[in-house]
Design a protein around this motif. Structure first.
Motif, PDB file in Angstrom:
ATOM      1  N   VAL A 118       7.493 -82.332   6.856  1.00 19.90           N
ATOM      2  CA  VAL A 118       6.619 -83.504   6.746  1.00 19.90           C
ATOM      3  C   VAL A 118       5.362 -83.325   7.579  1.00 19.90           C
ATOM      4  O   VAL A 118       4.283 -83.805   7.220  1.00 19.90           O
ATOM      5  N   ARG A 119       5.480 -82.599   8.693  1.00 13.50           N
ATOM      6  CA  ARG A 119       4.331 -82.429   9.568  1.00 13.50           C
ATOM      7  C   ARG A 119       3.219 -81.611   8.920  1.00 13.50           C
ATOM      8  O   ARG A 119       2.048 -81.759   9.282  1.00 13.50           O
ATOM      9  N   TYR A 120       3.547 -80.736   7.976  1.00 10.76           N
ATOM     10  CA  TYR A 120       2.496 -80.041   7.243  1.00 10.76           C
ATOM     11  C   TYR A 120       1.615 -81.061   6.517  1.00 10.76           C
ATOM     12  O   TYR A 120       0.391 -80.952   6.502  1.00 10.76           O
ATOM     13  N   PHE A 121       2.276 -82.048   5.927  1.00 11.08           N
ATOM     14  CA  PHE A 121       1.539 -83.089   5.202  1.00 11.08           C
ATOM     15  C   PHE A 121       0.731 -83.962   6.155  1.00 11.08           C
ATOM     16  O   PHE A 121      -0.453 -84.227   5.911  1.00 11.08           O
ATOM     17  N   TYR A 169       1.129 -73.355  10.787  1.00 13.66           N
ATOM     18  CA  TYR A 169       0.008 -72.952   9.931  1.00 13.66           C
ATOM     19  C   TYR A 169       0.277 -73.427   8.508  1.00 13.66           C
ATOM     20  O   TYR A 169       1.295 -73.076   7.903  1.00 13.66           O
ATOM     21  N   ASN A 170      -0.626 -74.239   7.969  1.00 10.32           N
ATOM     22  CA  ASN A 170      -0.416 -74.849   6.659  1.00 10.32           C
ATOM     23  C   ASN A 170      -0.932 -73.930   5.554  1.00 10.32           C
ATOM     24  O   ASN A 170      -2.127 -73.886   5.264  1.00 10.32           O
ATOM     25  N   ARG A 171      -0.029 -73.215   4.916  1.00  9.69           N
ATOM     26  CA  ARG A 171      -0.411 -72.279   3.855  1.00  9.69           C
ATOM     27  C   ARG A 171      -0.746 -72.991   2.555  1.00  9.69           C
ATOM     28  O   ARG A 171      -1.327 -72.378   1.652  1.00  9.69           O
ATOM     29  N   MET A 208       4.483 -81.797  -0.023  1.00  6.54           N
ATOM     30  CA  MET A 208       3.679 -80.684   0.478  1.00  6.54           C
ATOM     31  C   MET A 208       4.507 -79.873   1.469  1.00  6.54           C
ATOM     32  O   MET A 208       5.067 -80.429   2.416  1.00  6.54           O
ATOM     33  N   VAL A 209       4.594 -78.587   1.230  1.00  2.00           N
ATOM     34  CA  VAL A 209       5.272 -77.669   2.133  1.00  2.00           C
ATOM     35  C   VAL A 209       4.278 -76.569   2.478  1.00  2.00           C
ATOM     36  O   VAL A 209       3.751 -75.906   1.593  1.00  2.00           O
TER      37      VAL A 209
END
Length: 740
Positions: A283-286, A358-360, A347-348
């Motif tokens: 969830v933190r990526y989002f 790091y949000n790929r 979102m992952v």
């Protein structure tokens, strides 16, 4: 002897004028006088400002109770709480409760002259100016602890001269109102250490799992090193960087006498155990992507807020599970899922947020491989191609570049639909060459690709790097019938009182391509999943999508849509090294399938619009058909009757035959009778000029007419399947590329 004293002349005479001082001395004297005057005025002004500020400062207990930062509660689209972000405060530690090593570490690294200056370190500022002058670098004067406290409590982090001046005045006022011990106590309980932790007790509990009163020398050095850059040196983000910084702090503590060298040697930072963060998940990526948008959506505020997002908890859980289950060993994965209006449902950004935040999905740049062919075929369809058009899969060389298909074979004459379904590189190269590589790049821009695009021939195979969210957005636009889709993650923001501070407003997307182009590409995408390279993405209902694999299996993609949900999946290594066996039609397609089965479970089955209805310009007949056959000519007479001057259309007496079989002259059955002109007076069918224009006679004599443009076998021809397009014949240069 005669007395001649009265006759002695005076040698002094009248006084001579004073000698004038040199100009430079007068200038220096004037500057000194004016400088001293201005300095006195400055001191008076500064003193007045400090006295006034002192009177406005809160009392010590009030400063202790004040809090920094903003509490943010993030909610899913169903109202459930996803995460609570903001300041985390531990127990307030009095000056006597704070370990001496913690005080010494902080003073050593942040303000070694803390006990000597008056709030602003004039010597430190002069030293910085001197170093800058002698080395040619920029002056770097670190703010004192008192200045940092003033900034953290009363000001913001802007770098303006006005803010620095206010910071200096506040620091001087704080030093006049509070003792050094009180200032250090306030600072150590309020400074930000990263991860939402304010104060040493919160930082100690967060990073080491125990109260701040139990900090060891090594732990104190690590915490003191965080103030400079909390995000870079956070132990939960980069343990090694945090420990390396701690070693630097230990050296400064020895240098400034806070500890001895033997004590520093005994403080083994390498043995420090860092507590792993709990409650951190995908969830933190989002939230890392969505929450920074608040700066643009809301006016500046420090009050607690609730952010209602588009994220669906069940879909997010399914997305995380699909990436975890299908990503090859040693590889990362990313997924973005959009609703038909652009709402981000899941979102992952990676396989483990704790190990790597790091949000790929939104930040990484990767080559899309054959997934890029979406834009190639869109450009071809807009130029006039249809899914049923015939093309030739054969060797082709363009500007010295010779693409190869997967398996290095050629299928000969096939239709566009098959070429796309089996991702024929040679066909994509021919189409890109025909419509223009710049046209393909413009199509990608039109559909939301924001990264640089090269226009070399190999670009048709996806050599330009893209973001996962941009590619997903492009496919979502196809799902929307060729209408633009703007991803968004925040539905509304409310204050603690319930007041709505922001609400998302849906905006109708712009039409990007005509409906026939969107229908044609949907036809191709559906065939790819039904019979082509994307068969692993099937979910038991209509799915349209495209695979993508880059050279040496460095990247694997699958992007597609069903029942109004569009999802993009990427897999690969962060260092771009090959991943054995990785291809878009395998792991990414399976992850797509696993996720979409959950995402569309409660949605009705939707059939795709794949009927290609060509625009009028493609349906227009050629010149001969437009001109017609002169033998088929007819006209309407003044009585409204259709007259057909064809064989047998006239009676034996030469009178015209009407539609009901009767013959003229006359108005025909049921019509008012007109005067009988007789055969000699019957009006002609058409004058000669009209007939010349209708039949094409004497066209060269009329400057107002020009020859029609024959369509031939170009992409606009729809009287039959066009013949094979010519391919350039240049010296072949084999380039191995993946075919899906």
């Amino acid at each position: 002897m005669a007395n001649d004293s009265g006759r002695r002349r005076s040698t002094s005479g009248p006084s001579s004028p004073a000698k004038k001082k040199p100009l430079w001395r007068r200038i220096v004297r004037g500057l000194l006088i004016w400088g001293a005057a201005l300095a006195v005025l400055g001191v008076i002004f500064l003193g007045t400002a400090v006295v006034f500020t002192m009177s406005e400062l809160p009392e010590y207990n009030a400063l202790k109770s004040s809090q920094n930062g903003q509490m943010i509660v993030v909610r899913a689209r169903d109202g459930t709480e996803l995460v609570s972000l903001g300041p985390s405060y531990g127990k307030w530690l009095s000056y006597d409760q704070i370990p001496e090593v913690m005080k010494g570490a902080m003073v050593s690294v942040e303000d070694r002259r803390f006990r000597e200056h008056i709030g602003v370190d004039a010597l430190g500022l002069l030293r910085a100016v001197y170093v800058s002058t002698t080395t040619g670098g920029r002056a770097k004067a670190t703010s004192t602890i008192t200045q940092q406290l003033a900034r953290n409590v009363f000001l913001n982090n802007s770098r303006s001269f006005t803010r620095k001046a206010r910071e200096a005045v506040l620091a001087l006022a704080l030093e006049r109102k509070f003792s050094k011990d009180q200032i250090l106590e306030l600072y150590l309980n309020k400074v930000y250490f990263g991860g939402g932790a304010y104060g040493i007790d919160a930082a100690s509990r967060k990073f080491f799992g125990h109260p701040g009163t139990e900090l060891s020398t090594a732990e104190a050095a690590i915490i003191a090193g965080l103030v400079k850059a909390p995000s870079n040196y956070s132990p939960t983000a980069d343990v090694e960087a945090a420990k390396d910084r701690g070693e630097v702090v230990l050296g400064l503590m020895v240098k400034n006498g806070a500890i001895s060298q033997s004590e520093a040697d005994q403080a083994d930072i390498a043995d420090v155990k860092v507590v792993k963060e709990k409650g951190q998940n995908a969830v933190r990526y989002f939230t890392d992507w969505a929450l920074p948008q608040l700066d643009m959506l809301l006016p500046e505020t420090n009050e607690p807020i609730e952010v209602w997002t588009t994220l669906d908890p069940k879909m997010q859980q399914a997305a995380t599970a699909s990436i975890t289950a299908n990503a090859p060993k040693g590889a990362q994965g990313a997924l973005v899922s959009l609703d038909r209006d652009g709402a981000v449902l899941a979102m992952v950004g990676g396989t483990d947020y704790v190990n790597s935040n790091y949000n790929r999905a939104t930040t990484a740049l990767r080559q899309p491989g054959s997934a890029w062919k979406l834009f190639v075929y869109l450009a071809a369809f807009e130029a006039g191609y249809t899914p049923d058009d015939r093309v030739v899969d054969e060797p082709v060389t363009i500007d010295g570049w010779s693409p190869q298909n997967d398996g290095r074979n050629f299928a000969g004459q096939i239709d566009i639909r098959t070429a796309f379904a089996y991702s024929k590189n040679t066909i994509a190269a021919q189409l890109g060459n025909e419509v223009g590589f710049g046209t393909v790049a413009s199509m990608a821009r039109r559909f939301g690709v924001t990264t640089p695009i090269n226009t070399k021939p190999a670009m048709v195979l996806g050599t330009s790097e893209v973001h996962v969210i941009d590619m997903t957005r492009a496919f979502a636009a196809i799902s929307a019938g060729g209408t633009s889709v703007e991803p968004y993650g925040i539905i509304k923001v409310t204050a603690a009182s319930g007041e709505v501070l922001y609400a998302h407003k849906s905006v109708r997307g712009q039409v990007l391509v005509p409906p026939n182009v969107a229908a044609g590409i949907t036809d191709l995408l559906q065939t790819t999943v039904a019979t082509g390279t994307g068969r692993a993405a099937q979910i038991g209902r209509p799915v349209a999508g495209k695979t993508g694999t880059t050279s040496s299996n460095k990247d694997g993609w699958f992007l597609g849509f069903s029942s109004g949900i569009t999802t993009g999946v990427w897999m690969g290594r962060d260092d771009a090294r090959p991943v054995p066996g990785l291809s878009g039609g395998h792991a990414p397609a399976r992850a797509f399938s696993d996720y979409m089965k959950v995402a569309v479970a409660k949605r009705p089955v939707e059939q795709f619009q794949t009927e290609v209805k060509l625009p009028e310009w493609q349906l227009e007949p050629d010149d001969e058909a437009m001109q017609g056959n002169p033998d088929d000519y007819y006209y309407v007479d003044e009585n409204g009757n259709i007259v057909r001057p064809e064989d047998g259309a006239q009676g034996l007496d030469g009178q015209p035959r009407y539609e009901d079989g009767s013959m003229g002259p006359g108005a025909g059955p049921g019509q008012p009778q007109m005067p009988d002109y007789g055969p000699a007076q019957a009006p002609p069918a058409a004058n000669e000029d009209f007939l010349d224009r209708a039949t094409g006679r004497s066209r060269s004599d009329d400057p107002g007419l020009r020859a029609g443009q024959g369509l031939g076998n170009g992409p606009g021809t729809r009287q039959g399947s066009p013949g094979p397009r010519p391919t350039p014949t240049r010296t072949p240069t084999a380039v191995r590329t993946s075919g899906d």
